[in-house]
Enzyme design. Structure first.
Site, PDB file in Angstrom:
ATOM      1  N   GLY A 208       0.813  -1.208   0.000  1.00  0.00           N
ATOM      2  CA  GLY A 208       0.000   0.000   0.000  1.00  0.00           C
ATOM      3  C   GLY A 208       0.841   1.250   0.000  1.00  0.00           C
ATOM      4  O   GLY A 208       2.035   1.211  -0.299  1.00  0.00           O
ATOM      5  N   ASN A 209       0.219   2.364   0.317  1.00  0.00           N
ATOM      6  CA  ASN A 209       0.935   3.631   0.368  1.00  0.00           C
ATOM      7  C   ASN A 209       0.342   4.493   1.485  1.00  0.00           C
ATOM      8  O   ASN A 209      -0.594   4.079   2.171  1.00  0.00           O
ATOM      9  CB  ASN A 209       0.872   4.355  -0.982  1.00  0.00           C
ATOM     10  CG  ASN A 209      -0.561   4.585  -1.432  1.00  0.00           C
ATOM     11  OD1 ASN A 209      -1.296   5.365  -0.837  1.00  0.00           O
ATOM     12  ND2 ASN A 209      -0.972   3.899  -2.500  1.00  0.00           N
TER      13      ASN A 209
END
Length: 402
Positions: A208-209
């Site tokens: 993810g980020n």
């Protein structure tokens, strides 16, 4: 300075009790609020409650204090009129100009911005008569926010729930801040993506980020306040739904692409504010990946995700559609942004610098909006809503010229 004068109209639906929270937020933020209930609404919340919370006498009668001409003066002196909840009956009366009580008279005399927050059963909201009344009100410049999806009265669930009072307050605040009676995005459908996609590795892990989705949500809230119909496609934000936005929840980049392509065909504007993962694992482990003594960590093979921004820019879903992209850069910000604008083919690209303690999760942002025609609009450090309004200013200008 005089406090902004707000008229809170309350019509006869079970959600009338939620308007007490909206009234509290308005008064505590420095607004002078006059509550104008309908006779039916007083079956749910009494006049004494409204009077105590607002500090003003409350009546639904046009015959009370006749010498002050309340059926004219209340609307004339208002800076904003908000009706919450707005029942199907109230929307019909407002659309057809009926004036059989104090609230409908107020709506006819008001020359300030007007916001309706509908609440009713799904079948009533979806009925062609209600939809035609909503379209009429929007065409005349009123902001009619979309109702939320959720639990209704009894065992029913669906679209028609009054949006969260805190979110209705945000709409009112934005409408008042603009001070413009005619919303410039009225009749427009905008699609906005927000948040960060998550690419599953196994049942418990993902790539993810750090995107919080706050900039995308600011774009949604300001678009609603400017009269747009908003479809918000969110990925992993955990944020409360903005009042008036139809929210679609996704997880991965592939799911985000599907949702954007589904919503885009009747959209005037598509804004890709989400941080979309460039890569995803080539394989998904059906069981949790475990570490084993004496063995190295397993290699992670990645494959490219679809480039959604480039795809929707190259193949516009309708003539004249505007596409806005976002670019988070860590170095050579403007140079990389200009190159990305050319590569992606969008109309506007919002470029901002990111890093360990920059942008992600913050309430403020700083950016430069690059346009395909070469214009560059810097947006100084400030609330994300300010950047959102700049984007919509540029979008509105482009839509008028097309």
């Amino acid at each position: 300075m005089d406090k902004p004068k707000v008229v809170l109209g309350v019509s006869g639906g079970i959600a009338a009790y939620k308007a007490c929270e909206l009234l509290r937020r308005l008064t505590e933020s420095g607004h002078d609020v006059r509550v104008v209930p309908t006779a039916a609404s007083l079956h749910f919340v009494g006049a004494a409650t409204w009077s105590a919370l607002s500090g003003h006498p409350v009546s639904d009668e046009v015959w009370q204090d006749v010498h002050e001409v309340p059926h004219v003066r209340i609307g004339q002196e208002a800076d904003l009129v908000v009706v919450a909840p707005a029942t199907a009956d109230m929307l019909a009366k407002a659309a057809h100009g009926l004036a059989d009580d104090l609230l409908t008279n107020t709506l006819l005399t008001a020359r300030c911005p007007v916001v309706f927050a509908p609440a009713m059963h799904t079948e009533m909201w979806e009925h062609p008569a209600t939809q035609e009344n909503v379209a009429t009100l929007r065409r005349r410049g009123a902001v009619v926010v979309e109702p939320a999806v959720g639990r209704l009265t009894g065992v029913d669930t669906g679209k028609g729930r009054l949006p969260d009072p805190g979110e209705i307050f945000e709409v009112c605040r934005r409408v008042l801040a603009r001070g413009v009676a005619e919303p410039d995005l009225a009749g427009r459908h905008v699609v906005i993506s927000a948040g960060g996609t998550r690419e599953p590795l196994d049942p418990v892990r993902f790539l993810g980020n750090r995107s919080s989705g706050k900039q995308g949500y600011a774009l949604a809230r300001t678009a609603v306040a400017r009269g747009a119909r908003v479809t918000l496609i969110e990925a992993g934000t955990g944020l409360p739904d903005p009042a008036g936005a139809d929210v679609v929840r996704v997880g991965t980049a592939v799911q985000l692409r599907e949702a954007v392509l589904k919503a885009a065909p009747d959209a005037d504007v598509v804004v890709m504010a989400a941080a979309v993962a460039d890569f995803r694992p080539a394989e998904y482990a059906t069981g949790k990946i475990k570490k084993k003594d004496g063995e190295e960590a397993p290699a992670l093979n990645l494959v490219r995700n679809p480039d959604i921004l480039a795809e929707i820019s190259a193949e516009r879903a309708r003539p004249g559609q505007l596409v806005v992209g976002f670019a988070a850069e860590t170095d050579d910000v403007l140079a990389n942004g200009r190159a990305k604008l050319r590569r992606k083919g969008c109309d506007l690209l919002v470029v901002n610098e990111v890093g360990e303690r920059r942008t992600f999760g913050a309430e403020e942002n700083e950016a430069v909006v690059l346009a395909a025609d070469g214009r560059e609009t810097p947006v100084p450090y400030g609330p994300k809503e300010a950047l959102a309004d700049t984007v919509w200013d540029l979008v509105s200008e482009s839509l008028r010229s097309r």
